[in-house]
Structure formats: structure tokens, C-alpha cells
Design a protein around this motif. Sequence first.
Motif, mmCIF file in Angstrom:
data_model
loop_
_atom_site.group_PDB
_atom_site.id
_atom_site.type_symbol
_atom_site.label_atom_id
_atom_site.label_comp_id
_atom_site.label_asym_id
_atom_site.label_seq_id
_atom_site.Cartn_x
_atom_site.Cartn_y
_atom_site.Cartn_z
ATOM 1 N N ARG A 1 3.475 5.526 -1.123
ATOM 2 C CA ARG A 1 4.441 5.233 -2.173
ATOM 3 C C ARG A 1 4.227 3.832 -2.728
ATOM 4 O O ARG A 1 3.497 3.032 -2.160
ATOM 5 C CB ARG A 1 5.867 5.362 -1.649
ATOM 6 N N ASP A 2 4.891 3.545 -3.853
ATOM 7 C CA ASP A 2 4.994 2.209 -4.445
ATOM 8 C C ASP A 2 3.631 1.583 -4.726
ATOM 9 O O ASP A 2 3.235 0.627 -4.070
ATOM 10 C CB ASP A 2 5.830 1.297 -3.543
ATOM 11 N N ALA A 3 2.929 2.118 -5.720
ATOM 12 C CA ALA A 3 1.637 1.555 -6.098
ATOM 13 C C ALA A 3 1.774 0.148 -6.668
ATOM 14 O O ALA A 3 0.790 -0.601 -6.716
ATOM 15 C CB ALA A 3 0.945 2.465 -7.115
ATOM 16 N N SER A 4 2.983 -0.236 -7.098
ATOM 17 C CA SER A 4 3.157 -1.571 -7.657
ATOM 18 C C SER A 4 2.985 -2.670 -6.611
ATOM 19 O O SER A 4 2.855 -3.846 -6.963
ATOM 20 C CB SER A 4 4.544 -1.700 -8.317
ATOM 21 N N TRP A 5 2.957 -2.294 -5.322
ATOM 22 C CA TRP A 5 2.735 -3.293 -4.269
ATOM 23 C C TRP A 5 1.315 -3.861 -4.324
ATOM 24 O O TRP A 5 0.988 -4.799 -3.603
ATOM 25 C CB TRP A 5 3.013 -2.664 -2.912
#
Length: 461
Positions: free
Chosen positions: A207-211
Motif C-alpha cells: 500500500r501507499d506508493a506515495s511513501w
Amino acid sequence: MKRSSSRCADQDARSEGVPTEVGSAPPRPGWVPAAAPVMAAAYAVLPGLTLWGVASVWFLRCYILVALLAGVLWGGLLWQWRPGWFSPRGIVFWGVLFRVLLLPVPPLTSTDVFRYVWDGKVFVWTGNPYRCAPVSDELRSLRDGYVFPHINHPELPTIYPPLAQVLFAVAYLLGNDSLWGIKLLNLLAEGVTLWLLGFVRLTAVGRDASWIVAYAWCPLPILESMVGVHGDTLGMPWLAAVYLAAAGRRPVVAGLALAGAALIKLFPLVLLPALWRQERGRAVVAVSAASLLPLVAGWAAFFLDAADPLVSLRVYVWNWQFNAPLFSGFQHWLQDGYRARQICLLLFLATAAGVVIRETRFIPAAQWLWLAFFLCGTTVFPWYLMWLVPGLMAGFSFPVVWLIVTAPLTYFTELGYQVEGVWRESYWVWAVEFLPVTGWLVGRGGVRIWQWHGGRRHGES
């Protein structure tokens, strides 16, 4: 109270290196939208200073300030990060912009890049960069007035592994005696690393590719790849590939990627026990073969040419030391550098064994191994800590982020050398860098022991 408890739980999860689930992105703090423009403006100061022609001493002072400012902003973002604050594309855009802004900056913080260009030139013209030191008469015809005078330790042959030499040769073919070839290779390597780490985040964590902001906006790879122009950058795509393959349970691919990283710099071999931990039986043999055989083959090609490619490596291992308070403490106490190195090696091996036994997840285990390696090491230049950054894809880690944010303080040693002509490390830099990390590790270890002891007492009752 409910909201406060949720935030505490999120912070506890992040401190364990575990990403947190958030249903909807909360409003961003007022400073967050300005973080990227402020970092870009700070980085833009450095090419402005070079165009202005400031002295190297003043450039280094400004460099330290820029690196610390960018590091504090980056660390604060990671600590408070919530999915949805920025899109992955926007994060990558800013990350690439930061790097492009620094392309024109000369390497005023290190002269290592001149050795890379020289090695590439020697490889292209002689076929073996390990045979002769730069001062050798055999290489007199290759000397020039720009690269050769800036080579550090010209009395020693190159120390860098074979794949690094191949890439240095490619850089020389691209840029000849200029530094643009290696700078462009570093920029390409950073792009590939960002692409691979996006898949690591989605595959290993889910999850959360923005990391990806953890790497894209991290000042250490930005500054050390574009201003310091260090070859460690060329190993980052291979390390990202190791993490991606390990997350996908492809041990042979992970082993081959580890071999590629180690053929850039030998450091990544410390991760081999974590790969062994993931497998059983024949898979352990396959991982070992995939990791070590390419490494042996790469070095053997130069041994067969009647050269000793490891001579400079031996000199480095037994004589170099920098930014290593644990080793320096043992050396001062024992008055014996050899025994101090042995003790630090034993401490690292013991720590590594404990990590491999207790930690079953590959990326967190890798991060612990990296931390043990650098804390027990004898030489920790700031660009070495770049190897910690890809592992942040597993989540926030206080000791990793703290070491990265404070790494630019070590340049005060170089600054003192330029001003006074004396290479002297500062105890206060060691204290700022390592005391908070040590305190965090001791505190966490104490909590774990207390929990274990409490569990035993509960079981006995």
C-alpha cells in the motif's frame, strides 16, 4: 482521547518500521505544502554559489546548512506522513528536479569522482585498472591537467570492484575526461532506483506508493550522488532489486542482485544472512551461489591478468578510520587498532546472529544488519549511509532517519581541514550523531527484555 490514542498507535507502529493504515488523508500541516519548494530553493543555492565563484570553504559551510535544512524537512515529513498528501508522480517530479538542479555543481565536497574517471580511462586504454597505481610510469601517457592532479591516494591502485570499473569505463566513454559521464550515470541510476522502490513499496508492503518520498526527497542520495558524485549511487538500483526480489520470494534473483550490488561496493554482502534466513535447504545453496559466484568470477578475471586487485582493499581495511566512535573508543582504551577491529567485528557478528534469529521479515532484518554494520564499523563516511535509505520502504525508522539527517555534520572535519590544515574529528559531532541512536536502541532493547521477562513470569504463574 480517541484521536490521541490513534496517533500514539500510529507513532508506535512507525517506530517499529511498520506502515500505518489511514482511512483518509487528514489535512496537511501548513508547512508541508511548502516543503518541496523550500528544499528546491535550498538546493538551488549551491549552483548559484559556484557561479558566483565563492571559495571552497564558504561553499562547504553553505553545503552543510543546506543539507541540514533539507534533512530536517525530510525527517519531519516522514514522521508526520499520511497517504494522500502528495501524489507519487508529484513526489518523483520534485525528486528528479532536486537532482537536476545540482547537476552543474562541481564536486567540492569530495575528490572521489576524479578517481572514478581515472579508473574508467585506465580500463578503456589498458584493460586493467588494478595493475598500476596512478603515479606509475606505465600510466604516464594517460595523465592530464584536470583529473590526475585531483586523484586521492595516487600511490595506490583502485579499490573499487569490477562492475563499478565497467560503469566507470562507460562514464569515461560518455564524458571523456570531464565529470559529466559519471554524473549522468548517477542520475540514471537514481531514476531506476525510484522506479524499483515504487514496486518494492507496493509488493513488500502492499500500500501507499506515495511513501517513495522516503527516497525521492532524502537529501543524502540527492547531495551525495549529484554534488559528491559518489559511486555508491550506482549500487542503489541493485539494492532496490534485492529488496524487490526478496519480497517476491525469488531467492536466486535476489542473490544475483546482491552480487551486482557487491560488485559496485562490497558492503551489501552483510545482507546475505538475511537472505539465508528467508530460505530453507537447497534454496540457501542457490542464494549463496547466485550471490558469491559472480563476485568471485568478477575478481578472478583480474587475478588472471597477473594483478592483485585487493591490495588497496587491504590497506583500507587495516588503516582507514573515520566517524566511528565505538571503534575509536576501543582503540583508545586498548592502544591497539588491530584488536579494536577484531572486537568490533565480533560485536557485529554477534548482533547479526541475533537479528537473523529474531527477525523473519527481510527488509527490517536488512535494516538492522546495516545499522549494526555502520555502528560497529571503522569508517563511516556520510555517503556510506546511502545504503540505509532504500530500506525505509518498510516504514519509518528513528535510528535510520536520525543518522541520515545528522550525517552532514561529519563535513565539519573536512571544513576544519580546509581552514586549519588538520584532519581532526569532533566529539560533539559523534555525540549528536550517535547518542540519540544509542539511547533509542538501549531503550528498545530494555523494553523487549522487560516484555520477555514479564511473559516468562506470566507463563510460570
